[in-house]
Structures are given as C-alpha cells and as structure tokens.
Scaffold this active site. Structure first.
Site, PDB file in Angstrom:
ATOM      1  N   ASP A 132      52.378  40.541  55.360  1.00  0.00           N
ATOM      2  CA  ASP A 132      52.509  41.139  56.696  1.00  0.00           C
ATOM      3  C   ASP A 132      51.426  40.655  57.668  1.00  0.00           C
ATOM      4  O   ASP A 132      51.719  40.402  58.839  1.00  0.00           O
ATOM      5  CB  ASP A 132      52.553  42.669  56.622  1.00  0.00           C
ATOM      6  CG  ASP A 132      51.303  43.282  56.026  1.00  0.00           C
ATOM      7  OD1 ASP A 132      50.524  42.552  55.376  1.00  0.00           O
ATOM      8  OD2 ASP A 132      51.096  44.494  56.210  1.00  0.00           O
ATOM      9  N   THR A 155      54.267  38.479  48.751  1.00  0.00           N
ATOM     10  CA  THR A 155      53.022  39.169  48.426  1.00  0.00           C
ATOM     11  C   THR A 155      53.207  39.908  47.114  1.00  0.00           C
ATOM     12  O   THR A 155      54.231  40.583  46.918  1.00  0.00           O
ATOM     13  CB  THR A 155      52.569  40.189  49.495  1.00  0.00           C
ATOM     14  OG1 THR A 155      51.540  41.010  48.925  1.00  0.00           O
ATOM     15  CG2 THR A 155      53.675  41.113  49.976  1.00  0.00           C
ATOM     16  N   ILE A 156      52.219  39.784  46.239  1.00  0.00           N
ATOM     17  CA  ILE A 156      52.313  40.535  44.986  1.00  0.00           C
ATOM     18  C   ILE A 156      52.286  42.035  45.267  1.00  0.00           C
ATOM     19  O   ILE A 156      52.724  42.815  44.449  1.00  0.00           O
ATOM     20  CB  ILE A 156      51.181  40.160  43.991  1.00  0.00           C
ATOM     21  CG1 ILE A 156      49.803  40.544  44.521  1.00  0.00           C
ATOM     22  CG2 ILE A 156      51.243  38.706  43.618  1.00  0.00           C
ATOM     23  CD1 ILE A 156      48.730  40.558  43.435  1.00  0.00           C
ATOM     24  N   ASP A 157      51.786  42.426  46.443  1.00  0.00           N
ATOM     25  CA  ASP A 157      51.647  43.856  46.752  1.00  0.00           C
ATOM     26  C   ASP A 157      52.990  44.520  47.079  1.00  0.00           C
ATOM     27  O   ASP A 157      53.101  45.741  47.028  1.00  0.00           O
ATOM     28  CB  ASP A 157      50.697  44.055  47.944  1.00  0.00           C
ATOM     29  CG  ASP A 157      49.381  43.330  47.751  1.00  0.00           C
ATOM     30  OD1 ASP A 157      48.938  43.211  46.598  1.00  0.00           O
ATOM     31  OD2 ASP A 157      48.805  42.864  48.756  1.00  0.00           O
ATOM     32  N   ARG A 201      46.559  46.022  47.102  1.00  0.00           N
ATOM     33  CA  ARG A 201      46.030  46.377  48.420  1.00  0.00           C
ATOM     34  C   ARG A 201      46.212  47.872  48.661  1.00  0.00           C
ATOM     35  O   ARG A 201      45.869  48.649  47.788  1.00  0.00           O
ATOM     36  CB  ARG A 201      46.662  45.517  49.503  1.00  0.00           C
ATOM     37  CG  ARG A 201      45.660  45.162  50.592  1.00  0.00           C
ATOM     38  CD  ARG A 201      46.146  44.133  51.537  1.00  0.00           C
ATOM     39  NE  ARG A 201      47.500  44.331  51.982  1.00  0.00           N
ATOM     40  CZ  ARG A 201      47.903  44.231  53.239  1.00  0.00           C
ATOM     41  NH1 ARG A 201      47.031  43.971  54.178  1.00  0.00           N
ATOM     42  NH2 ARG A 201      49.160  44.371  53.564  1.00  0.00           N
ATOM     43  N   ARG A 293      36.977  51.735  28.056  1.00  0.00           N
ATOM     44  CA  ARG A 293      36.782  50.319  28.384  1.00  0.00           C
ATOM     45  C   ARG A 293      37.630  49.998  29.612  1.00  0.00           C
ATOM     46  O   ARG A 293      38.717  50.561  29.778  1.00  0.00           O
ATOM     47  CB  ARG A 293      37.215  49.399  27.241  1.00  0.00           C
ATOM     48  CG  ARG A 293      36.334  49.461  26.011  1.00  0.00           C
ATOM     49  CD  ARG A 293      34.986  48.797  26.243  1.00  0.00           C
ATOM     50  NE  ARG A 293      34.184  48.736  25.029  1.00  0.00           N
ATOM     51  CZ  ARG A 293      33.376  49.697  24.583  1.00  0.00           C
ATOM     52  NH1 ARG A 293      33.250  50.823  25.271  1.00  0.00           N
ATOM     53  NH2 ARG A 293      32.678  49.547  23.473  1.00  0.00           N
ATOM     54  N   ARG A 302      48.177  36.788  40.163  1.00  0.00           N
ATOM     55  CA  ARG A 302      48.750  35.870  41.167  1.00  0.00           C
ATOM     56  C   ARG A 302      49.068  34.502  40.590  1.00  0.00           C
ATOM     57  O   ARG A 302      49.609  33.640  41.293  1.00  0.00           O
ATOM     58  CB  ARG A 302      47.764  35.724  42.340  1.00  0.00           C
ATOM     59  CG  ARG A 302      47.558  37.025  43.064  1.00  0.00           C
ATOM     60  CD  ARG A 302      47.176  36.922  44.496  1.00  0.00           C
ATOM     61  NE  ARG A 302      46.343  35.838  44.892  1.00  0.00           N
ATOM     62  CZ  ARG A 302      45.341  35.955  45.764  1.00  0.00           C
ATOM     63  NH1 ARG A 302      45.038  37.141  46.263  1.00  0.00           N
ATOM     64  NH2 ARG A 302      44.655  34.910  46.141  1.00  0.00           N
TER      65      ARG A 302
HETATM   66  O1  F6P Z   1      47.360  40.754  49.142  1.00  0.00           O
HETATM   67  C1  F6P Z   1      47.320  40.117  47.920  1.00  0.00           C
HETATM   68  C2  F6P Z   1      46.030  40.402  47.224  1.00  0.00           C
HETATM   69  O2  F6P Z   1      46.112  39.767  45.963  1.00  0.00           O
HETATM   70  C3  F6P Z   1      45.682  41.884  47.086  1.00  0.00           C
HETATM   71  O3  F6P Z   1      46.418  42.510  46.078  1.00  0.00           O
HETATM   72  C4  F6P Z   1      44.194  41.807  46.862  1.00  0.00           C
HETATM   73  O4  F6P Z   1      43.558  42.961  47.324  1.00  0.00           O
HETATM   74  C5  F6P Z   1      43.783  40.622  47.694  1.00  0.00           C
HETATM   75  O5  F6P Z   1      44.932  39.840  47.897  1.00  0.00           O
HETATM   76  C6  F6P Z   1      42.705  39.757  47.100  1.00  0.00           C
HETATM   77  O6  F6P Z   1      42.399  38.748  47.994  1.00  0.00           O
HETATM   78  P1  F6P Z   1      41.454  37.494  47.702  1.00  0.00           P
HETATM   79  O7  F6P Z   1      42.366  36.356  47.354  1.00  0.00           O
HETATM   80  O8  F6P Z   1      40.775  37.286  49.009  1.00  0.00           O
HETATM   81  O9  F6P Z   1      40.551  37.845  46.589  1.00  0.00           O
END
Ligand code: F6P
Length: 375
Positions: A132, A155-157, A201, A293, A302
């Site tokens: 987005d 986006t994985i989110d 996120r 743990r 990702r």
């Molecule tokens: O928006 C995708 C994301 O992987 C989020 O889940 C995570 O908070 C962020 O990007 C991490 O970003 P970076 O690649 O800057 O570590």
C-alpha cells in the site's frame, strides 16, 4: 507471438512499450508476476517490456536503469522465474521520491526525475508491483507526472484493502506454519513454552493463519488485546491436561501490556518492529515456573520458493495487468475477489488498510479450537 485468448484480438491495435518495477519489501512470487507480464505483453500482444531496476530509483537516474525483458529471459532453457524468490529487478523500501535523502542529509523532491525517466524510456504505461505504501507513492507520481500506471498488490502482510490475496502472503504463511510444526516437537521434548514472533506490520494476518494451521495454543494479533495472566492460565490449563508444552505465535506489532509498541533501531536510526516475543517470554517466566524460548522468524518469511497459490495469484495478476493496459484502463489495481481477478481504482484499494476482522471467520475458528486469542 501467440494468441491464447480470443478476447485479446480486439485490443490489438497499437504497439506499446511498457515498464515494470517492483517496489517495497520483497516477497516470494514477484518473479512469477514479472514472468506473467512478459509472457502476456511480449508473447500475446507483441509489445516491448522494460524491467526497471531498484524500484523508482531506476527511473530517477539519467540514463534510467533497465533491462529489456524477453520470454527467453523469464523462461531460460536452464530454469525459470516462476518458482524463484526475491525479485530479478531489485527493489527498495527506502527513499521516498517526494522526500529523497541526499548525500548531504537534505531531503529533496525528486518526483519530476522519475517522470523524466519514464519519458526518456518512451514508456506507454508502467506496472508497479507494491504494497500500500509503494502504490500510494507510485500513484502520486503517476498523477503528477502523467504516467499511465497499473498496480499489482504484493505484501506478505496481506493488508491491502479490497484484494483477498496479495502476492507473497501465502508463502509467508507456509513458512510460519512450518516453523510451528518444527517447534512443536522440540517444545514437547523439553517441556517448554515456545514463542514464534512473525511479521505482518500492523495486521495479524500471518499470525492468525499460521497459528491455526500450525496448531498454536495462543495466537496474539494487534487487533485483539490480551493479558499475560490469561496466557499463563492457558499454559497451566494445558499442564493440568498432561500437555507439557505450549506454542505461542505473536505478530510483531502486538503491544506490551502497558501499550508499548516495541521496535529495534539500527545504528543509522532506522527502526522496525521487533521484541514482543522476548517481552512475552520474560513476562511469562516472571509469573509461572516454565522454561520459554523465542524464535524470531524475520525475513525467512519473505524468501524462498513461492507457494503454488502465490505463483497462481502472481500469474493471474500479471496477465490481467497487461490486459488492462491493452484496454488503456489506468490508475487501477488488479485484485482477487470471489475467485476472480478484477480491477479497482488504486485510490480505493490504498484507502482501506485491511486488518484482521475480530468478528471474522478466522477469529471464530481460533476461538472454536480453544486457542487463546486475547480479550
Ligand atoms: O511489509 C513487509 C514487511 O516484511 C513487514 O512484515 C515488516 O515489518 C517489514 O516489511 C520489514 O521491513 P525491512 O525489509 O525494512 O526489514
């Protein structure tokens, strides 16, 4: 050139040169989308496709950084892009072109350089694959610089409005689920509480999906408040039932009980979410006598081979994005709705940040499974 779709011929009026870029954090399935765009644009319509390097940075510089993409490049004889992780074009989630950090520390508006790059390459349209944030920036650039933009959500989110799927989410859920599967056995062997911190996120989509699929006992998402007391109660309840371990999955943006959002800041002052897993482990150990743990899954979510669903979604999105350009329908984002790929105005999609619905099916499912979810 081949003609696989009979609807295609009616749009085959004019040769086009289109650009494609990936922007924001990478994820699995981006290369499958690039491949689909090249197949449809080059193979079906006979157009040219230029792959722009490093998101908008590739258009900002003069001469622009790009590669001409041919079908042989996306499906070479010794392998192909359909399955591979990452993005062959490179990407960045830094450097907003409207406030671009210059070497002397100033922030400079470089947006007009991007429109200049688009014109320099003689592009008729640009496909932007992004989340987005990236889509909002690309749209602003397109409006201001009169660029013809079509968006593909990734986006994985999975937090982009309107679309049920964004490229990358399914693979991330697979990876987080597999992590829980693996933690299960070591947790049981050592009678431990295992906490898995996942990305997402400001939305808990990865945590709730993987938590249910991976058999977590506790799922914590930013959309639903929790108490450490209730988590401890769940652990003790399991112990009383003869279950000596507990699996907890927590989304990175879950707050502490005091309402603090935990972040990790690097030496450059850049911060990202992180630390809630360890916070919970410490708080649980303070309250009850269990060993805990923490595993922070991080960017593993990702990477790697794209899942079949992500390959499918990416392929369908790539093809539809090219068809939209053929019809000269711009300022639109392809979306997945009710088992179909359709398109919506980009502005509509980015206006609706999609979080987990606290009354939705997944929350009901988790509660029905007696998973502690908070509240
Ligand atoms: O928006 C995708 C994301 O992987 C989020 O889940 C995570 O908070 C962020 O990007 C991490 O970003 P970076 O690649 O800057 O570590």
């Amino acid at each position: 050139m081949y003609f696989a779709d009979s609807n295609v011929n009616k749009y085959m009026t004019k040769h086009k040169r289109i650009g494609i870029l990936t922007s924001g954090g990478d994820c699995s399935g981006l290369n499958a989308a690039i491949r689909a765009v090249v197949h449809c644009a080059v193979g079906t319509y006979g157009w040219e496709v230029l792959g722009i390097r490093q998101a908008t940075l590739g258009l900002m510089v003069n001469p622009p950084l790009f590669i001409k993409l041919e079908i042989d490049q996306v499906d070479p004889p010794n392998g192909y892009l359909l399955t591979s992780g990452g993005t062959m074009l490179g990407t960045t989630n830094k450097g907003d072109p409207f406030a671009f950090p210059m070497p002397d520390g100033r922030l400079c508006d470089r947006s007009s350089d991007i429109a200049a790059g688009y014109r320099e390459l003689g592009l008729d349209a640009l496909i932007g694959i992004g989340g987005d944030g990236s889509l909002a920036i690309l749209r602003r650039l397109a409006q201001q610089g009169k660029m013809n933009l079509v968006g593909i959500p990734k986006t994985i989110d999975n937090d982009i409005g309107i679309t049920e799927h964004a490229i990358g989410f399914d693979t991330a859920v697979d990876i987080a689920t597999e992590a829980l599967d693996r933690l299960h056995f070591t947790a049981a062997s050592h009678s431990r509480v295992m906490i898995l911190e996942v990305m997402g996120r400001d939305a808990g989509h990865i945590a709730i999906a993987a938590g249910i699929a991976g058999g977590a006992d506790v799922i914590l998402i930013p959309e639903i408040p929790y108490t450490v007391n209730h988590i401890c109660h769940k652990i003790k309840e399991r112990q009383e039932q003869g279950k000596n371990f507990c699996l907890i999955i927590v989304s990175e943006s879950v707050r502490t009980e005091e309402g603090e959002l935990l972040t990790i800041t690097n030496t450059l002052g850049q911060s990202r979410y992180g630390g809630i897993g360890q916070y919970l482990a410490d708080r649980i150990c303070d309250s009850i006598d269990v060993e805990t743990r923490v595993t922070v899954l991080g960017h593993i979510q990702r990477g790697g081979t794209a899942s079949p669903l992500d390959r499918l979604v990416a392929s369908a999105f790539g093809v539809e994005a090219v068809h939209l350009i053929a019809q000269e329908k711009y300022d639109r984002m392809v979306t997945w709705q009710n088992r179909e790929v359709v398109s919506v105005p980009i502005a509509e999609a980015i206006a609706q940040y999609r979080t987990v619905n606290p009354n939705g099916t997944l929350v009901k499912t988790a509660r029905g499974l007696n998973i502690y979810l908070g509240d």
